[in-house]
Enzyme design. Sequence first.
Site, PDB file in Angstrom:
ATOM      1  N   TYR A  65       0.837  -1.210   0.000  1.00 45.85           N
ATOM      2  CA  TYR A  65       0.000   0.000   0.000  1.00 45.85           C
ATOM      3  C   TYR A  65       0.861   1.244   0.000  1.00 45.85           C
ATOM      4  CZ  TYR A  65      -4.280  -2.599   0.716  1.00 45.85           C
ATOM      5  OH  TYR A  65      -5.340  -3.430   0.524  1.00 45.85           O
ATOM      6  N   LYS A  89       0.201  -2.113  -4.701  1.00 48.50           N
ATOM      7  CA  LYS A  89      -0.715  -1.130  -5.279  1.00 48.50           C
ATOM      8  C   LYS A  89      -0.020  -0.319  -6.363  1.00 48.50           C
ATOM      9  CE  LYS A  89      -4.041  -2.326  -2.654  1.00 48.50           C
ATOM     10  NZ  LYS A  89      -5.186  -3.034  -3.272  1.00 48.50           N
ATOM     11  N   ASN A 117      -7.041  -0.730  -8.204  1.00 49.91           N
ATOM     12  CA  ASN A 117      -8.291  -0.442  -7.494  1.00 49.91           C
ATOM     13  C   ASN A 117      -9.292   0.370  -8.307  1.00 49.91           C
ATOM     14  OD1 ASN A 117      -6.233  -0.911  -4.994  1.00 49.91           O
ATOM     15  ND2 ASN A 117      -8.318  -1.548  -4.521  1.00 49.91           N
ATOM     16  N   HIS A 134     -10.776 -12.162  -3.523  1.00 48.09           N
ATOM     17  CA  HIS A 134     -10.315 -11.049  -2.685  1.00 48.09           C
ATOM     18  C   HIS A 134     -10.732 -11.321  -1.237  1.00 48.09           C
ATOM     19  CE1 HIS A 134     -11.582  -7.214  -0.688  1.00 48.09           C
ATOM     20  NE2 HIS A 134     -10.511  -6.705  -1.248  1.00 48.09           N
ATOM     21  N   SER A 153      -4.110 -13.231   0.628  1.00 49.63           N
ATOM     22  CA  SER A 153      -3.751 -13.187   2.047  1.00 49.63           C
ATOM     23  C   SER A 153      -3.189 -11.804   2.350  1.00 49.63           C
ATOM     24  CB  SER A 153      -2.689 -14.254   2.321  1.00 49.63           C
ATOM     25  OG  SER A 153      -2.261 -14.182   3.650  1.00 49.63           O
TER      26      SER A 153
HETATM   27  O1  LIG Z   1      -7.086  -2.075  -1.172  1.00 56.16           O
HETATM   28  C1  LIG Z   1      -8.118  -2.737  -1.179  1.00 56.16           C
HETATM   29  O2  LIG Z   1      -9.250  -2.221  -1.188  1.00 56.16           O
HETATM   30  C2  LIG Z   1      -8.030  -4.235  -1.189  1.00 56.16           C
HETATM   31  C3  LIG Z   1      -7.809  -4.772  -2.546  1.00 56.16           C
HETATM   32  O3  LIG Z   1      -8.045  -4.171  -3.562  1.00 56.16           O
HETATM   33  C4  LIG Z   1      -7.239  -6.118  -2.679  1.00 56.16           C
HETATM   34  O4  LIG Z   1      -6.923  -6.737  -1.681  1.00 56.16           O
HETATM   35  O5  LIG Z   1      -7.117  -6.573  -3.822  1.00 56.16           O
HETATM   36 MG   LIG Z   2      -7.827  -5.429  -5.336  1.00 53.57          MG
END
Ligand SMILES: O=C([O-])CC(=O)C(=O)O
Ligand SMILES: [Mg+2]
Length: 389
Positions: free
Chosen positions: A156, A184, A215, A322, A342
Amino acid sequence: MRITRITYGEAPIASRIANAVIDFSRMTVSIVAVHTDLVVDGEPVVGYGFHSNGRYAQSGILADRVLPRVREAAPERLLDPGTGVIDPVAVRAVAMENEKPGGHGDRAVAVGTLDMAMWDLAAKAEGLPLYRLLHRRFGTAPEPASSVWVYAAGGYYHPDKPIEGLCREIRGYLDLGYRDVKIKIGGAPLAEDRRRIEAVLDLLPAGSRLAVDANGRFDLPTALEYARALTDYDLMWYEEPVDPLDYLGHAALAESYPGALATGENLFSAADVRNLRRHAGLRPGLDVLQMDPSLSYGVAEYAAMLGDLAQAGWSPRQVCPHGGNQINLAMAAAFGFGGCESYPEVFQPFGGFAESTPVRDGRVALPDAPGLGVELKPVLHSLLREHLH
Ligand SMILES: O=C([O-])CC(=O)C(=O)O
Ligand SMILES: [Mg+2]
């Protein structure tokens, strides 16, 4: 057996992380406990449910619509007449009475949360691990899987975590026993995302793969620009490049991006998945479908999604839900999915699997305890007990 009480609550899973579209500073989940008069080993049997990260708690829908229907139903309507055990598929039908078709985002999470608790209950009442009960009812392979491929989702954007922090995080996942990871993208300019991707690829050992997740952030031109850039890397998949309901956008990407696309975590019904299957140009032997059971009405709806996909030539091996939690692991083993997600570092204590089954060489074994297995995650179990008993 009879349901004596259904209790519900909300728990925080807030954190300072962000993906390309939301931060998780106020994220909450709904939790449910279904109490019964069935006693096993001197204890009344209780089924527990919660939902995955990404959707907020659904207290109003649970309190005003879903739970009153179940509480007010004649008790025998909720049972399997053959065994006298709670039938989660029948409960789900009761929970959905007086709901019009469509509008799945409105209630799919509330029903999925209750559904998880009902399956936990049914498996405990039968003295079976949930994956075995699900396999008995829905499985097509002769046996359920005894372990499931998992990948570590993280990477993230974090205010205090530049690329060195990202690399430390990914090394930590490899040390924990994961082989494959996801980070991400889309929360930074393309040049910076390229640096993040290259830094992670540089540290992955041979045989490990990297997926990236936007996302649903991009418009189609940006998604195509990223697709061109990502073609330089041999990625595991490119996830949610455009809005989850932009089926023709996916079709345009599938025509030009040679690698795997992944999507589905923001679809909430079999009808949505049918539209994706029909209109998004996805490639059955290549692309990956990630619908999340606890966010999309639970097990019976998922079985309907899989039925539709199967008749169009999709194998359950292309499904990788997911959510990173125990219901996904149980479903992956029972239905023969390619794997499941996971979250080793985020969304605790709801994410993750039994403490007795650590990740080994990128796989997680299925536990033997009856039910979903929340009792095998002591922090989660005590949180649920504290809020719901
Ligand atoms: O960040 C999120 O909302 C979770 C997500 O997309 C994932 O785990 O693929
Ligand atoms: Mg995702």
